[in-house]
Write a protein that holds these residues in place. Sequence first.
Motif, mmCIF file in Angstrom:
data_model
loop_
_atom_site.group_PDB
_atom_site.id
_atom_site.type_symbol
_atom_site.label_atom_id
_atom_site.label_comp_id
_atom_site.label_asym_id
_atom_site.label_seq_id
_atom_site.Cartn_x
_atom_site.Cartn_y
_atom_site.Cartn_z
ATOM 1 N N UNK A 158 0.840 -1.148 -0.073
ATOM 2 C CA UNK A 158 -0.074 0.028 0.004
ATOM 3 C C UNK A 158 0.880 1.345 0.069
ATOM 4 N N UNK A 159 2.296 1.245 0.250
ATOM 5 C CA UNK A 159 3.095 2.306 0.216
ATOM 6 C C UNK A 159 2.759 3.051 1.440
ATOM 7 N N UNK A 160 3.468 4.455 1.478
ATOM 8 C CA UNK A 160 3.432 5.080 2.958
ATOM 9 C C UNK A 160 2.190 6.057 2.754
ATOM 10 N N UNK A 161 2.074 6.408 4.123
ATOM 11 C CA UNK A 161 0.878 7.361 4.397
ATOM 12 C C UNK A 161 1.552 8.720 4.300
ATOM 13 N N UNK A 162 0.700 9.655 3.629
ATOM 14 C CA UNK A 162 1.110 10.987 3.429
ATOM 15 C C UNK A 162 0.440 11.752 4.325
ATOM 16 N N UNK A 163 1.263 12.792 5.044
ATOM 17 C CA UNK A 163 1.178 13.648 5.968
ATOM 18 C C UNK A 163 1.528 15.212 5.256
ATOM 19 N N UNK A 164 0.506 16.395 5.674
ATOM 20 C CA UNK A 164 0.958 17.571 5.000
ATOM 21 C C UNK A 164 0.857 18.698 5.903
ATOM 22 N N UNK A 165 2.192 19.399 6.289
ATOM 23 C CA UNK A 165 1.998 20.380 7.285
ATOM 24 C C UNK A 165 1.877 21.771 6.428
ATOM 25 N N UNK A 166 0.828 22.575 6.880
ATOM 26 C CA UNK A 166 0.723 23.916 6.434
ATOM 27 C C UNK A 166 1.552 24.653 7.221
ATOM 28 N N UNK A 167 2.628 25.305 6.940
ATOM 29 C CA UNK A 167 3.584 25.883 7.905
ATOM 30 C C UNK A 167 2.790 27.224 8.559
ATOM 31 N N UNK A 168 3.004 27.114 9.679
ATOM 32 C CA UNK A 168 2.588 28.635 10.503
ATOM 33 C C UNK A 168 3.874 29.363 10.954
ATOM 34 N N UNK A 169 4.089 29.474 12.174
ATOM 35 C CA UNK A 169 3.146 29.197 13.325
ATOM 36 C C UNK A 169 2.099 29.909 13.549
ATOM 37 N N UNK A 170 0.817 29.324 14.011
ATOM 38 C CA UNK A 170 0.581 28.290 14.313
ATOM 39 C C UNK A 170 0.310 27.324 13.083
ATOM 40 N N UNK A 171 0.822 26.021 13.144
ATOM 41 C CA UNK A 171 0.918 25.204 12.144
ATOM 42 C C UNK A 171 -0.711 24.456 11.849
ATOM 43 N N UNK A 172 -0.854 23.958 10.693
ATOM 44 C CA UNK A 172 -2.069 22.939 10.581
ATOM 45 C C UNK A 172 -1.303 21.729 9.837
ATOM 46 N N UNK A 173 -1.941 20.546 10.413
ATOM 47 C CA UNK A 173 -1.344 19.269 9.932
ATOM 48 C C UNK A 173 -2.465 18.474 9.360
ATOM 49 N N UNK A 174 -2.340 17.964 8.210
ATOM 50 C CA UNK A 174 -3.415 17.199 7.320
ATOM 51 C C UNK A 174 -3.177 15.655 7.382
ATOM 52 N N UNK A 175 -3.790 14.943 8.272
ATOM 53 C CA UNK A 175 -3.567 13.521 8.118
ATOM 54 C C UNK A 175 -2.125 13.332 9.368
ATOM 55 N N UNK A 176 -2.253 11.946 9.852
ATOM 56 C CA UNK A 176 -1.206 12.101 10.784
ATOM 57 C C UNK A 176 -0.421 10.655 10.670
ATOM 58 N N UNK A 177 -0.739 9.733 9.908
ATOM 59 C CA UNK A 177 -0.315 8.498 9.968
ATOM 60 C C UNK A 177 -0.843 7.616 11.390
ATOM 61 N N UNK A 178 0.033 6.476 11.346
ATOM 62 C CA UNK A 178 -0.448 5.335 12.375
ATOM 63 C C UNK A 178 0.143 5.884 13.556
ATOM 64 N N UNK A 179 -0.438 5.845 14.956
ATOM 65 C CA UNK A 179 0.206 6.180 16.037
ATOM 66 C C UNK A 179 1.521 5.362 16.316
ATOM 67 N N UNK A 180 1.575 4.396 16.018
ATOM 68 C CA UNK A 180 3.008 3.575 16.171
ATOM 69 C C UNK A 180 3.974 4.225 15.202
ATOM 70 N N UNK A 181 3.912 4.934 14.289
ATOM 71 C CA UNK A 181 4.839 5.593 13.470
ATOM 72 C C UNK A 181 5.179 6.970 14.033
#
Length: 226
Positions: free
Chosen positions: A13-36
């Motif tokens: 399935x490949x990796x999970x993508x996370x995107x950060x809209x840079x601030x600060x304060x920042x916005x994160x879109x999707x986070x991946x697994x907790x274990x990652x």
Amino acid sequence: MVPLSTPIPWAQAGPVHTYVLRGPPHVVIDTGYAFAWPELSAQLSREEIAVEDVAVVLITHGHPDHASGAEEIVTRSGAQVLLHPQDHGKLDPDYLEVKAEQYLRLRPWFAREGVPPDEFDAFVERFRAPRHRFTRDMTPVPVTDGELLDLPTGPLRAIATPGHTPGHLLYLDGERRLAFSGDHLLGDISPNPLLDFDDEDRRYRSFPDYLDSLARIEDLDVDLWC
């Protein structure tokens, strides 16, 4: 916009993508697994993004590979988590156990469709893996279709794209012509409209909704799909 990626247990399935809209304060879109989280944390540090400065976590849908890392971010920053209300239940610590029991009731159907019993059992047991779960109740802020989100990094429009999950959302940056599409559009594998269930334990008609959502976004003015 800072693109990051973290692994998932299934290499195909490949990796999970996370995107950060840079601030600060920042916005994160999707986070991946907790274990990652250690991997995501290291990438944030390399980009000089302090997790304590994250104000908002936008979740495209409630599956743990896109949402369960939010718990680590919220613990460290107090950020708000935004998600469509139809996927709120997926953030419950007991959700994956409920999901496993729902699939087990469909065992005869899977057998008729030719799924080997040992493969079916291994598939169901994945839901029970502790590393995929939230460990505390999350209280997401509900996001509705068409809502314009007033974020510290600029506005994004939420567009409902049900199919992969009932509450899947796309986040559109109309000014920069960017769209964050989660698992609605995938380049190399199937977006996989899944067997799912509503709050009354009824089968969700994922594939018809998915096709309707594809038609709905066909004419969006987007240069980059993320």
